[in-house]
Design an enzyme around this catalytic site. Structure first.
Site, short mmCIF file in Angstrom:
data_model
loop_
_atom_site.label_atom_id
_atom_site.label_comp_id
_atom_site.label_asym_id
_atom_site.label_seq_id
_atom_site.Cartn_x
_atom_site.Cartn_y
_atom_site.Cartn_z
N GLU A 8 -11.05 0.16 -1.97
CA GLU A 8 -9.59 0.09 -2.14
C GLU A 8 -9.15 -1.34 -1.87
OE1 GLU A 8 -6.56 2.95 -0.33
OE2 GLU A 8 -5.99 1.08 0.66
N ALA A 42 5.21 2.28 -1.90
CA ALA A 42 6.04 3.43 -2.32
C ALA A 42 7.50 3.05 -2.57
CB ALA A 42 5.97 4.53 -1.27
N GLY A 100 3.56 9.45 -1.39
CA GLY A 100 3.98 8.16 -0.86
C GLY A 100 4.66 8.32 0.48
N ASP A 101 4.64 7.24 1.25
CA ASP A 101 5.35 7.26 2.53
C ASP A 101 6.80 6.90 2.28
OD1 ASP A 101 3.45 8.10 4.38
OD2 ASP A 101 2.45 6.15 4.26
N ALA A 115 3.24 15.48 -3.89
CA ALA A 115 2.27 14.98 -4.87
C ALA A 115 1.98 16.03 -5.94
CB ALA A 115 0.99 14.58 -4.15
N TYR A 135 -6.67 14.76 4.03
CA TYR A 135 -6.55 14.29 5.41
C TYR A 135 -7.48 15.06 6.34
CZ TYR A 135 -2.64 12.14 3.16
OH TYR A 135 -1.89 11.39 2.28
N HIS A 139 -2.54 16.09 7.55
CA HIS A 139 -1.46 15.13 7.33
C HIS A 139 -0.51 15.19 8.53
CE1 HIS A 139 2.35 13.61 5.47
NE2 HIS A 139 1.50 12.73 5.00
N GLN A 166 -8.12 10.14 3.74
CA GLN A 166 -7.59 9.16 4.67
C GLN A 166 -8.74 8.67 5.54
OE1 GLN A 166 -5.75 6.85 5.48
NE2 GLN A 166 -3.81 7.96 5.57
P1 FAD Z 1 1.46 15.51 -0.34
O1 FAD Z 1 0.18 16.03 -0.83
O2 FAD Z 1 2.69 15.78 -1.11
O3 FAD Z 1 1.65 16.06 1.17
C1 FAD Z 1 2.65 15.50 2.02
C2 FAD Z 1 3.03 16.50 3.10
O4 FAD Z 1 3.76 17.59 2.50
C3 FAD Z 1 1.84 17.15 3.80
O5 FAD Z 1 2.20 17.35 5.15
C4 FAD Z 1 1.68 18.49 3.10
O6 FAD Z 1 1.10 19.48 3.94
C5 FAD Z 1 3.12 18.83 2.75
N1 FAD Z 1 3.24 19.62 1.51
C6 FAD Z 1 2.56 19.43 0.37
N2 FAD Z 1 2.95 20.34 -0.55
C7 FAD Z 1 3.91 21.09 0.03
C8 FAD Z 1 4.72 22.19 -0.40
N3 FAD Z 1 4.58 22.68 -1.64
N4 FAD Z 1 5.62 22.72 0.48
C9 FAD Z 1 5.76 22.23 1.73
N5 FAD Z 1 5.01 21.17 2.19
C10 FAD Z 1 4.11 20.63 1.35
N6 FAD Z 1 0.93 5.57 0.08
C11 FAD Z 1 1.58 4.68 -0.71
O7 FAD Z 1 2.80 4.57 -0.62
N7 FAD Z 1 0.90 3.90 -1.61
C12 FAD Z 1 -0.44 3.98 -1.78
O8 FAD Z 1 -1.02 3.25 -2.59
C13 FAD Z 1 -1.16 4.93 -0.96
N8 FAD Z 1 -2.50 5.09 -1.11
C14 FAD Z 1 -3.15 6.09 -0.39
C15 FAD Z 1 -4.51 6.30 -0.61
C16 FAD Z 1 -5.19 7.31 0.09
C17 FAD Z 1 -6.66 7.56 -0.18
C18 FAD Z 1 -4.49 8.08 1.07
C19 FAD Z 1 -5.21 9.14 1.86
C20 FAD Z 1 -3.13 7.86 1.29
C21 FAD Z 1 -2.45 6.87 0.57
N9 FAD Z 1 -1.07 6.64 0.75
C22 FAD Z 1 -0.41 5.72 -0.03
C23 FAD Z 1 -0.33 7.34 1.82
C24 FAD Z 1 0.32 8.65 1.33
O9 FAD Z 1 1.28 8.37 0.34
C25 FAD Z 1 0.97 9.30 2.56
O10 FAD Z 1 -0.04 9.77 3.42
C26 FAD Z 1 2.03 10.35 2.29
O11 FAD Z 1 2.67 10.62 3.54
C27 FAD Z 1 1.50 11.68 1.75
O12 FAD Z 1 1.09 11.57 0.46
P2 FAD Z 1 0.30 12.79 -0.28
O13 FAD Z 1 0.16 12.42 -1.68
O14 FAD Z 1 -0.90 13.15 0.50
O15 FAD Z 1 1.43 13.94 -0.10
#
Ligand code: FAD
Length: 277
Positions: A8, A42, A100-101, A115, A135, A139, A166
């Site tokens: 990465e 993000a 995204g954060d 996502a 995670y 998460h 992660q």
């Molecule tokens: P999701 O999969 O949407 O999950 C987020 C939270 O919502 C989790 O707690 C999950 O349990 C909960 N959730 C999911 N679906 C539902 C639902 N249907 N109902 C209720 N709750 C739900 N961030 C950036 O901004 N830019 C990057 O380039 C970046 N690269 C990354 C690369 C990797 C390999 C990793 C592991 C993380 C990266 N991140 C990046 C960080 C990531 O965006 C954050 O960790 C963010 O907080 C969660 O993203 P996610 O896609 O995992 O979210």
């Protein structure tokens, strides 16, 4: 089948630093990674240009497979469509679909909350290979593991081809997580995220951001060598190499190395482990 090694990288903050990414890529390419993924801040669509430019460079100049990170929480459908159109033009077919954060004070997306919403949307936009985040320590917003794994299963079923984890510092967390995925019927390949830590400040910042816990063995290293930069770097590298050896011994499908744009660190890890892949 041999395990994969991928990296990465992140776009430099200032445009003037673009040349440094070229030097980084020159060096990373020599390590023959299976792919290089490029992060995307993000904060909004303005961040997409640098990510796409670098991902395109990786693919088209360095002839290495590249993954575009795509966080959706501050983007709407039209933003995503134009980013995906640009990806198609550049031949970029692999997307790491992320929520995204959340950036305080930025407007939240009307169209995407998780996502999984983005993944379902991308599926309708063309022939993309879709990666997603996972995670091993759950998460940090999820109430418990049961809930997080249920959400992960739903996300994968929306059309994920592969999961990238992660970073984590205790391999047992990864093995237990894999078991939970097996039980939940999550069958896509899972690549393990490893971050070589080379100074104490870096690890504190990162663990604060993502909530990764620091095992006692690693905390002792940080404590003992925090005042000695060279020793800290050597000890951090040795710790990451030890993690990777153990993961490969236990048949992990791939290592995704968080390089922090430091190719010399990636090279030292590669040299110590490449015969094991
Ligand atoms: P999701 O999969 O949407 O999950 C987020 C939270 O919502 C989790 O707690 C999950 O349990 C909960 N959730 C999911 N679906 C539902 C639902 N249907 N109902 C209720 N709750 C739900 N961030 C950036 O901004 N830019 C990057 O380039 C970046 N690269 C990354 C690369 C990797 C390999 C990793 C592991 C993380 C990266 N991140 C990046 C960080 C990531 O965006 C954050 O960790 C963010 O907080 C969660 O993203 P996610 O896609 O995992 O979210």
């Amino acid at each position: 089948m041999s395990a994969s090694l991928s990296f990465e990288i992140f776009p430099p903050r200032k445009d003037a630093d673009f040349q440094t990414i070229i030097r980084t890529l020159d060096e990373l390419r020599d390590l023959s990674p299976n792919f290089i993924s490029v992060t995307f801040g993000a904060g909004g669509s303005a961040n997409s240009k640098k990510t796409l430019d670098i991902a395109s460079l990786v693919k088209n100049k360095y002839q290495t497979s590249s993954i575009v990170h795509l966080p959706c929480i501050h983007l709407n459908k039209n933003d995503i469509i134009s980013i995906l159109d640009e990806c198609k033009k550049q031949g970029l077919k692999k997307i790491l679909a992320l929520r995204g954060d959340i950036v305080p004070d930025k407007p939240i997306s009307r169209d995407f909350k998780y996502a999984s919403d983005l993944i379902s949307f991308i599926k309708k936009q063309g022939d993309f290979e879709i990666y997603a985040a996972a995670y091993p320590e759950k998460h940090n917003e999820a109430r418990d593991f049961v809930e997080d794994i249920r959400h992960l299963k739903f996300k994968v079923d929306c059309g994920v081809d592969l999961l990238l984890t992660q970073l984590f510092f205790d391999n047992e967390d990864f093995y237990k997580f894999k078991e939970k995925c097996d039980i939940a019927g999550i069958k896509v390949p899972i690549l393990a995220g490893v971050m070589p830590v080379t100074n104490k400040r870096q690890v504190l910042k990162i663990t604060q951001m993502c909530g990764a816990k620091i095992p006692t063995k690693f905390a002792k290293i940080l404590h003992k060598y925090e005042q000695n930069d060279e020793a800290m770097k050597d000890a951090g590298l040795a710790y990451a190499i030890d993690q990777i050896v153990d993961l490969l011994t236990n048949d992990v499908l791939g290592i995704h190395l968080y390089t922090m744009n430091k190719p010399n660190i990636a090279r030292r890890i590669y040299e110590a482990t490449h015969t094991l892949f």
